[in-house]
Design a protein around this motif. Structure first.
Motif, PDB file in Angstrom:
ATOM      1  N   ILE A 116       0.711  -1.150  -0.010  1.00  0.00           N
ATOM      2  CA  ILE A 116       0.002  -0.139   0.064  1.00  0.00           C
ATOM      3  C   ILE A 116       0.930   1.336   0.138  1.00  0.00           C
ATOM      4  CG2 ILE A 116      -1.576   1.310   1.301  1.00  0.00           C
ATOM      5  CD1 ILE A 116      -3.127  -1.229   2.284  1.00  0.00           C
ATOM      6  N   GLY A 117       2.066   1.186   0.968  1.00  0.00           N
ATOM      7  CA  GLY A 117       2.770   2.414   0.844  1.00  0.00           C
ATOM      8  C   GLY A 117       3.518   2.849  -0.484  1.00  0.00           C
ATOM      9  N   ASP A 118       3.588   1.793  -1.516  1.00  0.00           N
ATOM     10  CA  ASP A 118       4.076   2.007  -2.803  1.00  0.00           C
ATOM     11  C   ASP A 118       3.009   2.707  -3.775  1.00  0.00           C
ATOM     12  OD1 ASP A 118       6.542   1.188  -1.982  1.00  0.00           O
ATOM     13  OD2 ASP A 118       6.296  -1.008  -2.715  1.00  0.00           O
ATOM     14  N   MET A 119       1.685   2.382  -3.126  1.00  0.00           N
ATOM     15  CA  MET A 119       0.846   2.904  -4.231  1.00  0.00           C
ATOM     16  C   MET A 119       0.333   4.134  -3.877  1.00  0.00           C
ATOM     17  SD  MET A 119      -1.450  -0.562  -4.917  1.00  0.00           S
ATOM     18  CE  MET A 119      -1.575  -1.468  -3.347  1.00  0.00           C
ATOM     19  N   ASP A 120       0.503   4.602  -2.421  1.00  0.00           N
ATOM     20  CA  ASP A 120      -0.087   5.846  -2.243  1.00  0.00           C
ATOM     21  C   ASP A 120       0.977   7.169  -2.131  1.00  0.00           C
ATOM     22  OD1 ASP A 120       0.922   5.280  -0.178  1.00  0.00           O
ATOM     23  OD2 ASP A 120      -0.813   6.130   1.406  1.00  0.00           O
ATOM     24  N   SER A 121       2.381   6.673  -2.343  1.00  0.00           N
ATOM     25  CA  SER A 121       3.360   7.538  -1.906  1.00  0.00           C
ATOM     26  C   SER A 121       3.345   8.854  -2.834  1.00  0.00           C
ATOM     27  CB  SER A 121       4.647   6.789  -2.163  1.00  0.00           C
ATOM     28  OG  SER A 121       5.049   6.369  -3.600  1.00  0.00           O
ATOM     29  N   ASP A 122       2.594   8.871  -3.930  1.00  0.00           N
ATOM     30  CA  ASP A 122       2.752  10.318  -4.843  1.00  0.00           C
ATOM     31  C   ASP A 122       1.459  10.953  -4.584  1.00  0.00           C
ATOM     32  OD1 ASP A 122       5.432   9.761  -5.614  1.00  0.00           O
ATOM     33  OD2 ASP A 122       4.698   8.542  -7.368  1.00  0.00           O
ATOM     34  N   LEU A 123       0.632  10.696  -3.864  1.00  0.00           N
ATOM     35  CA  LEU A 123      -0.437  11.678  -3.432  1.00  0.00           C
ATOM     36  C   LEU A 123       0.038  13.029  -2.981  1.00  0.00           C
ATOM     37  CD1 LEU A 123      -3.159   9.305  -2.026  1.00  0.00           C
ATOM     38  CD2 LEU A 123      -3.230  10.515  -4.341  1.00  0.00           C
ATOM     39  N   VAL A 124      -0.581  13.968  -3.441  1.00  0.00           N
ATOM     40  CA  VAL A 124      -0.139  15.498  -2.940  1.00  0.00           C
ATOM     41  C   VAL A 124      -1.691  16.060  -2.592  1.00  0.00           C
ATOM     42  CG1 VAL A 124       0.771  17.376  -3.674  1.00  0.00           C
ATOM     43  CG2 VAL A 124       1.936  15.409  -4.097  1.00  0.00           C
ATOM     44  N   VAL A 125      -1.673  16.983  -1.862  1.00  0.00           N
ATOM     45  CA  VAL A 125      -2.678  18.150  -1.647  1.00  0.00           C
ATOM     46  C   VAL A 125      -2.267  19.364  -2.062  1.00  0.00           C
ATOM     47  CG1 VAL A 125      -4.172  19.146   0.143  1.00  0.00           C
ATOM     48  CG2 VAL A 125      -3.841  16.646   0.111  1.00  0.00           C
ATOM     49  N   LYS A 156       0.343  -5.956   1.591  1.00  0.00           N
ATOM     50  CA  LYS A 156       0.487  -6.137   0.125  1.00  0.00           C
ATOM     51  C   LYS A 156      -0.905  -6.603  -0.638  1.00  0.00           C
ATOM     52  CE  LYS A 156       5.325  -7.216  -0.179  1.00  0.00           C
ATOM     53  NZ  LYS A 156       6.210  -8.620  -0.832  1.00  0.00           N
ATOM     54  N   LEU A 157      -1.162  -5.764  -1.730  1.00  0.00           N
ATOM     55  CA  LEU A 157      -2.239  -6.278  -2.490  1.00  0.00           C
ATOM     56  C   LEU A 157      -2.037  -7.225  -3.628  1.00  0.00           C
ATOM     57  CD1 LEU A 157      -4.382  -3.076  -2.415  1.00  0.00           C
ATOM     58  CD2 LEU A 157      -4.473  -4.763  -0.727  1.00  0.00           C
ATOM     59  N   SER A 158      -2.822  -8.090  -3.897  1.00  0.00           N
ATOM     60  CA  SER A 158      -2.544  -8.986  -4.947  1.00  0.00           C
ATOM     61  C   SER A 158      -3.770  -8.323  -6.289  1.00  0.00           C
ATOM     62  CB  SER A 158      -2.929 -10.350  -4.887  1.00  0.00           C
ATOM     63  OG  SER A 158      -2.019 -11.021  -3.779  1.00  0.00           O
ATOM     64  N   VAL A 159      -3.401  -9.016  -7.473  1.00  0.00           N
ATOM     65  CA  VAL A 159      -4.194  -8.676  -8.535  1.00  0.00           C
ATOM     66  C   VAL A 159      -5.880  -8.583  -8.226  1.00  0.00           C
ATOM     67  CG1 VAL A 159      -4.683  -9.112 -10.779  1.00  0.00           C
ATOM     68  CG2 VAL A 159      -2.295  -9.098 -10.288  1.00  0.00           C
ATOM     69  N   GLY A 160      -6.392  -7.732  -8.594  1.00  0.00           N
ATOM     70  CA  GLY A 160      -7.875  -7.691  -8.128  1.00  0.00           C
ATOM     71  C   GLY A 160      -8.183  -7.101  -6.721  1.00  0.00           C
ATOM     72  N   GLN A 161      -7.181  -6.999  -5.826  1.00  0.00           N
ATOM     73  CA  GLN A 161      -7.591  -6.438  -4.498  1.00  0.00           C
ATOM     74  C   GLN A 161      -7.696  -4.944  -4.518  1.00  0.00           C
ATOM     75  OE1 GLN A 161      -4.396  -8.785  -2.079  1.00  0.00           O
ATOM     76  NE2 GLN A 161      -6.480  -9.862  -1.320  1.00  0.00           N
TER      77      GLN A 161
END
Length: 197
Positions: A116-125, A156-161
């Motif tokens: 999850i930390g790799d998927m949301d690391s580029d969010l900006v406000v 960790k999320l797998s494909v489809g999760q």
């Protein structure tokens, strides 16, 4: 630019250190870590809250061919009371801050499992005053926010999760969140989800 803030959790009395990246009028770009593929001038970059991003490529070498989407669903500016009750010590040099809460859904689309930390690391406000800030990172200790538990960044999320998360950002008191953005690296404009206050 880095903002350093100390936090003291009430129950433990330990000192925590929090980091937030901020930028004034210039875009604070990511490290070119992932790309949505085509960056032609007519590519869509503005979305409605609840609308998914195009597939994003993982920036980690071991999962380089994995993709995911980010769907910001809600963004809300918090209050001075939220900040006072968070456990974070105020940084007198940087002026008063208030939190912004961003709720999003992360969905693994293809490839190896992603954290999850790799998927949301580029969010900006982005605020209504044009300032941009990355998510608050608490190095030691805890910060607590009402109705916004910290995500399990190592999960960790797998494909489809998919995983619904809430992320806290700090902005100057008196400003409001104007948009949630997702960095597209150095060579492309960020994706943007405008927020109506």
């Amino acid at each position: 630019m880095h903002t350093w803030t100390r936090a003291v959790p009430a129950a433990v009395g330990a000192v925590a250190l929090a980091v937030a990246l901020t930028g004034c009028s210039n875009w604070v770009s990511g490290k070119g870590r992932h790309s949505s593929g085509s960056h032609s001038p007519d590519s869509k970059t503005t979305y409605r809250l609840g609308e998914a991003s195009p597939p994003q490529e993982s920036h980690m070498q071991k999962t380089a061919n994995s993709t995911f989407t980010v769907t910001p669903t809600k963004a809300q500016t918090g209050t001075k009371a939220d900040m006072d009750n968070s456990g974070l010590e105020k940084d007198k040099d940087k002026g008063p801050k208030v939190p912004v809460y961003v709720w999003a859904t992360l969905t693994h689309k293809s490839g190896k499992a992603l954290e999850i930390g790799d998927m949301d690391s580029d969010l900006v406000v982005r605020t209504d005053a044009g300032e941009r800030t990355r998510a608050l990172i608490v190095i030691m200790g805890d910060a607590t926010w009402p109705n916004c538990p910290a995500p399990d960044t190592g999960k960790k999320l797998s494909v489809g999760q998919s995983e619904k998360i809430c992320t806290a950002f700090l902005i100057p008191e008196g400003q409001k969140v104007a948009a949630v953005e997702l960095s597209q690296g150095f060579n492309a404009a960020p994706l943007e989800w405008p927020v109506k206050n």
